[in-house]
Design a protein around this motif. Structure first.
Motif, short mmCIF file in Angstrom:
data_model
loop_
_atom_site.label_atom_id
_atom_site.label_comp_id
_atom_site.label_asym_id
_atom_site.label_seq_id
_atom_site.Cartn_x
_atom_site.Cartn_y
_atom_site.Cartn_z
N VAL A 66 0.85 -1.20 0.00
CA VAL A 66 0.00 0.00 0.00
C VAL A 66 0.88 1.25 0.00
O VAL A 66 0.62 2.19 -0.75
CB VAL A 66 -0.98 0.02 1.20
N LEU A 67 1.92 1.26 0.82
CA LEU A 67 2.84 2.40 0.86
C LEU A 67 3.42 2.67 -0.52
O LEU A 67 3.41 3.82 -0.99
CB LEU A 67 3.95 2.14 1.87
N ASP A 68 3.91 1.65 -1.19
CA ASP A 68 4.49 1.82 -2.52
C ASP A 68 3.45 2.31 -3.53
O ASP A 68 3.71 3.24 -4.31
CB ASP A 68 5.09 0.51 -3.02
N LEU A 100 1.27 7.02 -6.69
CA LEU A 100 0.13 7.83 -7.11
C LEU A 100 0.12 9.22 -6.48
O LEU A 100 -0.82 9.98 -6.65
CB LEU A 100 -1.18 7.10 -6.77
N GLU A 101 1.18 9.54 -5.73
CA GLU A 101 1.32 10.83 -5.05
C GLU A 101 0.19 11.09 -4.06
O GLU A 101 -0.27 12.23 -3.90
CB GLU A 101 1.46 11.97 -6.06
N VAL A 120 -1.60 3.79 6.39
CA VAL A 120 -2.23 2.48 6.43
C VAL A 120 -1.90 1.88 7.80
O VAL A 120 -0.80 2.08 8.32
CB VAL A 120 -1.75 1.56 5.28
N ARG A 121 -2.86 1.17 8.38
CA ARG A 121 -2.62 0.51 9.66
C ARG A 121 -3.54 -0.70 9.79
O ARG A 121 -4.63 -0.73 9.20
CB ARG A 121 -2.86 1.46 10.83
N ASN A 122 -3.09 -1.67 10.57
CA ASN A 122 -3.95 -2.80 10.92
C ASN A 122 -4.84 -2.36 12.07
O ASN A 122 -4.37 -1.71 13.01
CB ASN A 122 -3.12 -4.01 11.32
N ILE A 123 -6.14 -2.69 12.00
CA ILE A 123 -7.06 -2.25 13.05
C ILE A 123 -7.69 -3.40 13.82
O ILE A 123 -8.24 -3.20 14.88
CB ILE A 123 -8.17 -1.33 12.50
N HIS A 163 2.87 13.23 3.59
CA HIS A 163 3.46 12.04 3.00
C HIS A 163 2.56 10.84 3.34
O HIS A 163 1.57 10.98 4.04
CB HIS A 163 4.89 11.81 3.51
N PHE A 164 2.92 9.67 2.85
CA PHE A 164 2.18 8.46 3.16
C PHE A 164 3.06 7.59 4.06
O PHE A 164 4.26 7.49 3.83
CB PHE A 164 1.81 7.67 1.88
N GLU A 165 2.45 6.98 5.09
CA GLU A 165 3.23 6.22 6.05
C GLU A 165 2.50 4.96 6.52
O GLU A 165 1.28 4.85 6.36
CB GLU A 165 3.58 7.06 7.26
N ILE A 166 3.27 4.07 7.09
CA ILE A 166 2.72 2.88 7.75
C ILE A 166 2.63 3.22 9.23
O ILE A 166 3.58 3.68 9.83
CB ILE A 166 3.64 1.66 7.54
N ARG A 167 1.45 2.99 9.80
CA ARG A 167 1.26 3.22 11.24
C ARG A 167 1.14 1.87 11.93
O ARG A 167 0.58 0.93 11.38
CB ARG A 167 -0.01 4.03 11.49
#
Length: 90
Positions: A21-23, A28-29, A34-37, A85-89
């Motif tokens: 998802v991060l990539d 796509l700018e 994204v995180r697991n819930i 930016h886009f990140e993994i949480r």
């Protein structure tokens, strides 16, 4: 900035789903995270154009490394923070 949220259901842990998802979002700018819930669920918050979000959603459904993924639940939301930016949480 438009904000969208997606809930992904399926085997999202133990693989490379969050990295994928991060990539995809970075290509796509798109901004956000994204995180697991929960067990077998992940949440994605995306900020960007509706077109880029639609492309991400289509790629999620066609290419994401989640073999048992259910249909993506997506919606437009009001979100009070703008991400840079886009990140993994966690």
């Amino acid at each position: 900035m438009k904000s969208f949220t997606c809930i992904i259901e399926g085997k999202v842990t133990g693989g490379n789903f969050q990295s994928w998802v991060l990539d995809a979002a970075t290509q796509l700018e798109l901004k956000g995270w994204v995180r697991n819930i929960a067990n077998n669920k992940a949440e994605i918050l995306v900020q960007g154009t509706e077109e880029a979000f639609g492309t991400l959603q289509a790629r999620l459904e066609a290419e994401a490394p989640v073999p048992d993924m259910r249909p993506v639940k997506a919606s437009v939301i009001d979100y009070d923070k703008e991400h840079d930016h886009f990140e993994i949480r966690g």
